[in-house]
Design a protein around this motif. Sequence first.
Motif, PDB file in Angstrom:
ATOM      1  N   PHE A  63      -1.336  -6.116   0.941  1.00  0.00           N
ATOM      2  CA  PHE A  63      -1.540  -7.532   0.632  1.00  0.00           C
ATOM      3  C   PHE A  63      -2.914  -7.754  -0.016  1.00  0.00           C
ATOM      4  O   PHE A  63      -2.998  -8.216  -1.174  1.00  0.00           O
ATOM      5  CB  PHE A  63      -1.353  -8.356   1.915  1.00  0.00           C
ATOM      6  N   PRO A  64      -4.022  -7.417   0.647  1.00  0.00           N
ATOM      7  CA  PRO A  64      -5.319  -7.641  -0.004  1.00  0.00           C
ATOM      8  C   PRO A  64      -5.526  -6.754  -1.225  1.00  0.00           C
ATOM      9  O   PRO A  64      -6.213  -7.162  -2.182  1.00  0.00           O
ATOM     10  CB  PRO A  64      -6.336  -7.311   1.093  1.00  0.00           C
ATOM     11  N   GLY A  65      -4.926  -5.565  -1.221  1.00  0.00           N
ATOM     12  CA  GLY A  65      -5.078  -4.691  -2.382  1.00  0.00           C
ATOM     13  C   GLY A  65      -4.538  -5.324  -3.645  1.00  0.00           C
ATOM     14  O   GLY A  65      -5.126  -5.188  -4.733  1.00  0.00           O
ATOM     15  N   ASN A  82     -12.762   2.840  -8.602  1.00  0.00           N
ATOM     16  CA  ASN A  82     -11.301   2.865  -8.727  1.00  0.00           C
ATOM     17  C   ASN A  82     -10.681   3.191  -7.369  1.00  0.00           C
ATOM     18  O   ASN A  82     -10.147   4.282  -7.141  1.00  0.00           O
ATOM     19  CB  ASN A  82     -10.872   3.896  -9.776  1.00  0.00           C
ATOM     20  N   ASP A  83     -10.750   2.240  -6.461  1.00  0.00           N
ATOM     21  CA  ASP A  83     -10.287   2.464  -5.095  1.00  0.00           C
ATOM     22  C   ASP A  83      -8.764   2.391  -5.018  1.00  0.00           C
ATOM     23  O   ASP A  83      -8.148   1.501  -5.600  1.00  0.00           O
ATOM     24  CB  ASP A  83     -10.892   1.405  -4.158  1.00  0.00           C
ATOM     25  N   PRO A  84      -8.119   3.300  -4.284  1.00  0.00           N
ATOM     26  CA  PRO A  84      -6.656   3.303  -4.186  1.00  0.00           C
ATOM     27  C   PRO A  84      -6.140   2.192  -3.279  1.00  0.00           C
ATOM     28  O   PRO A  84      -6.837   1.737  -2.367  1.00  0.00           O
ATOM     29  CB  PRO A  84      -6.342   4.678  -3.588  1.00  0.00           C
ATOM     30  N   GLY A  86      -3.190   1.375  -0.553  1.00  0.00           N
ATOM     31  CA  GLY A  86      -2.187   2.036   0.259  1.00  0.00           C
ATOM     32  C   GLY A  86      -2.541   1.985   1.722  1.00  0.00           C
ATOM     33  O   GLY A  86      -3.703   1.764   2.085  1.00  0.00           O
ATOM     34  N   TYR A  87      -1.546   2.166   2.578  1.00  0.00           N
ATOM     35  CA  TYR A  87      -1.782   2.102   4.015  1.00  0.00           C
ATOM     36  C   TYR A  87      -2.730   3.212   4.426  1.00  0.00           C
ATOM     37  O   TYR A  87      -2.599   4.370   4.014  1.00  0.00           O
ATOM     38  CB  TYR A  87      -0.463   2.228   4.782  1.00  0.00           C
ATOM     39  N   ASN A  88      -3.703   2.849   5.240  1.00  0.00           N
ATOM     40  CA  ASN A  88      -4.748   3.766   5.715  1.00  0.00           C
ATOM     41  C   ASN A  88      -5.702   4.219   4.616  1.00  0.00           C
ATOM     42  O   ASN A  88      -6.490   5.141   4.803  1.00  0.00           O
ATOM     43  CB  ASN A  88      -4.163   4.989   6.418  1.00  0.00           C
ATOM     44  N   LYS A  89      -5.644   3.578   3.447  1.00  0.00           N
ATOM     45  CA  LYS A  89      -6.642   3.818   2.413  1.00  0.00           C
ATOM     46  C   LYS A  89      -7.864   2.946   2.713  1.00  0.00           C
ATOM     47  O   LYS A  89      -7.756   1.908   3.375  1.00  0.00           O
ATOM     48  CB  LYS A  89      -6.092   3.479   1.028  1.00  0.00           C
ATOM     49  N   PRO A  90      -9.044   3.328   2.233  1.00  0.00           N
ATOM     50  CA  PRO A  90     -10.238   2.509   2.485  1.00  0.00           C
ATOM     51  C   PRO A  90     -10.055   1.086   1.968  1.00  0.00           C
ATOM     52  O   PRO A  90      -9.552   0.885   0.862  1.00  0.00           O
ATOM     53  CB  PRO A  90     -11.340   3.249   1.710  1.00  0.00           C
ATOM     54  N   SER A  91     -10.445   0.122   2.779  1.00  0.00           N
ATOM     55  CA  SER A  91     -10.275  -1.276   2.378  1.00  0.00           C
ATOM     56  C   SER A  91     -11.599  -1.934   2.006  1.00  0.00           C
ATOM     57  O   SER A  91     -11.612  -3.090   1.576  1.00  0.00           O
ATOM     58  CB  SER A  91      -9.614  -2.068   3.509  1.00  0.00           C
ATOM     59  N   ILE A  92     -12.699  -1.212   2.182  1.00  0.00           N
ATOM     60  CA  ILE A  92     -14.000  -1.701   1.744  1.00  0.00           C
ATOM     61  C   ILE A  92     -14.264  -1.127   0.356  1.00  0.00           C
ATOM     62  O   ILE A  92     -14.279   0.095   0.170  1.00  0.00           O
ATOM     63  CB  ILE A  92     -15.127  -1.290   2.709  1.00  0.00           C
ATOM     64  N   ALA A  93     -14.459  -1.988  -0.607  1.00  0.00           N
ATOM     65  CA  ALA A  93     -14.611  -1.544  -1.990  1.00  0.00           C
ATOM     66  C   ALA A  93     -15.886  -0.728  -2.169  1.00  0.00           C
ATOM     67  O   ALA A  93     -16.931  -1.041  -1.597  1.00  0.00           O
ATOM     68  CB  ALA A  93     -14.641  -2.753  -2.926  1.00  0.00           C
ATOM     69  N   GLU A 251       2.980  -7.022  -2.453  1.00  0.00           N
ATOM     70  CA  GLU A 251       2.484  -7.150  -3.820  1.00  0.00           C
ATOM     71  C   GLU A 251       2.697  -8.567  -4.346  1.00  0.00           C
ATOM     72  O   GLU A 251       1.799  -9.153  -4.960  1.00  0.00           O
ATOM     73  CB  GLU A 251       3.153  -6.151  -4.761  1.00  0.00           C
ATOM     74  N   LEU A 252       3.878  -9.128  -4.089  1.00  0.00           N
ATOM     75  CA  LEU A 252       4.122 -10.496  -4.532  1.00  0.00           C
ATOM     76  C   LEU A 252       3.151 -11.454  -3.867  1.00  0.00           C
ATOM     77  O   LEU A 252       2.542 -12.310  -4.534  1.00  0.00           O
ATOM     78  CB  LEU A 252       5.565 -10.905  -4.224  1.00  0.00           C
ATOM     79  N   GLN A 253       2.968 -11.339  -2.545  1.00  0.00           N
ATOM     80  CA  GLN A 253       2.039 -12.218  -1.841  1.00  0.00           C
ATOM     81  C   GLN A 253       0.629 -12.097  -2.410  1.00  0.00           C
ATOM     82  O   GLN A 253      -0.050 -13.096  -2.673  1.00  0.00           O
ATOM     83  CB  GLN A 253       2.025 -11.877  -0.354  1.00  0.00           C
TER      84      GLN A 253
END
Length: 271
Positions: A63-65, A82-84, A86-93, A251-253
Motif C-alpha cells: 500500500f505505501p509502496g 531505488n528501493d524495492p 514488497g513484503y518484508n522489504k525495507p520501508s524506510i527510504a 496497488e490500486l489503493q
Amino acid sequence: MLPACAQEVKVDGTAFPESFVGTQENKIENAEAVSKTFNKLKEGKEQTRILHVGDSHVRGNFFPGFVRKALEVSFGSDAMGNDPIGYNKPSIATETGKPGLVFSSIGINGATTSRFLKPEQLEAIKAQHPDMLILSFGTNEGYDKNYNAERHIGQLQRLISALREACGEGIEILLTTPPGCFRRGITKDDKIVNSNNGIVAETIANFALENNLALWNMYEIVGGDENACKNWQTAGFIQPDGVHFKQSGYELQGRLLGQAIAKGYNELLNK
C-alpha cells in the motif's frame, strides 16, 4: 496556499476498475491543512519527508509502496534510492541527499490508533523527521465487538497530541479511512461485511474535519456502506481472509492515494 506562479504537477492516471460501482471523486478533503508540505515540495530546496504510519495494510509495504510510486510521478524520485516494493522489504527510504520527496512508512500488524502511543513508536516516527504524516488506522478498531466512537475519538486525540509533542506542533497530518473488510459468519468459510466499517470511517472523517486535519476518505471514495466491500471482492482484490488485499488491491489503493495528494497540490495552486 501555494503561489499562483508554481507549476502544476503530473498526476498518476490510475482509474477505478470498470467493475467498481458507487464510487465518489478521488480527492483529499481540507488539503489546505497540508499546504506547508506542498509548499516545501514546490520550493524544491531540501528534502520533504512524508511518513505513512498504520496497521498491517501499511506494514505489508505494498500500500505505501504504491503511494510512493504515484507520488514519484508527480514529484520525482531524485531524493530517494531505488528501493524495492514488497513484503518484508525495507520501508524506510534510502536518501540520496538531493532535495525532493522522501516517502517512508512504518506499520505494525494488528495495530490500532493507540498502539503508536508507546514511547518506542513515537521515537521511531520522530527519528524520520517527517514534515507530514499519513495515518491509516481503523480496520482493527472495527473488529472490536464493543466498538465505541467516543473512545475511538479519545484515542485519536491522544495520538495527535503525542505526535505533535514528539515531532513539533507544525507537523501536518493526513488521516485516511480503512478500505472496508469482512468478518466471519456462521461457518468458517462464511464471510459477511463488517458492520462497523462505516461507523469507524465516519468517526475518523468527522474527527479529521472537526480538528482541521486533511482527510482521504477511502471508504466512501470506493463505494461506502453499500459498495466498498463488494467492489474489492468482485474485482478479486481481497485475500480469502476478507481483511487483507492482494498486491493488485494495495496497488490500486496506493496509487489512488498518491493521485489524490497530487490533485490536492494542484488544486491549491489554482485557488
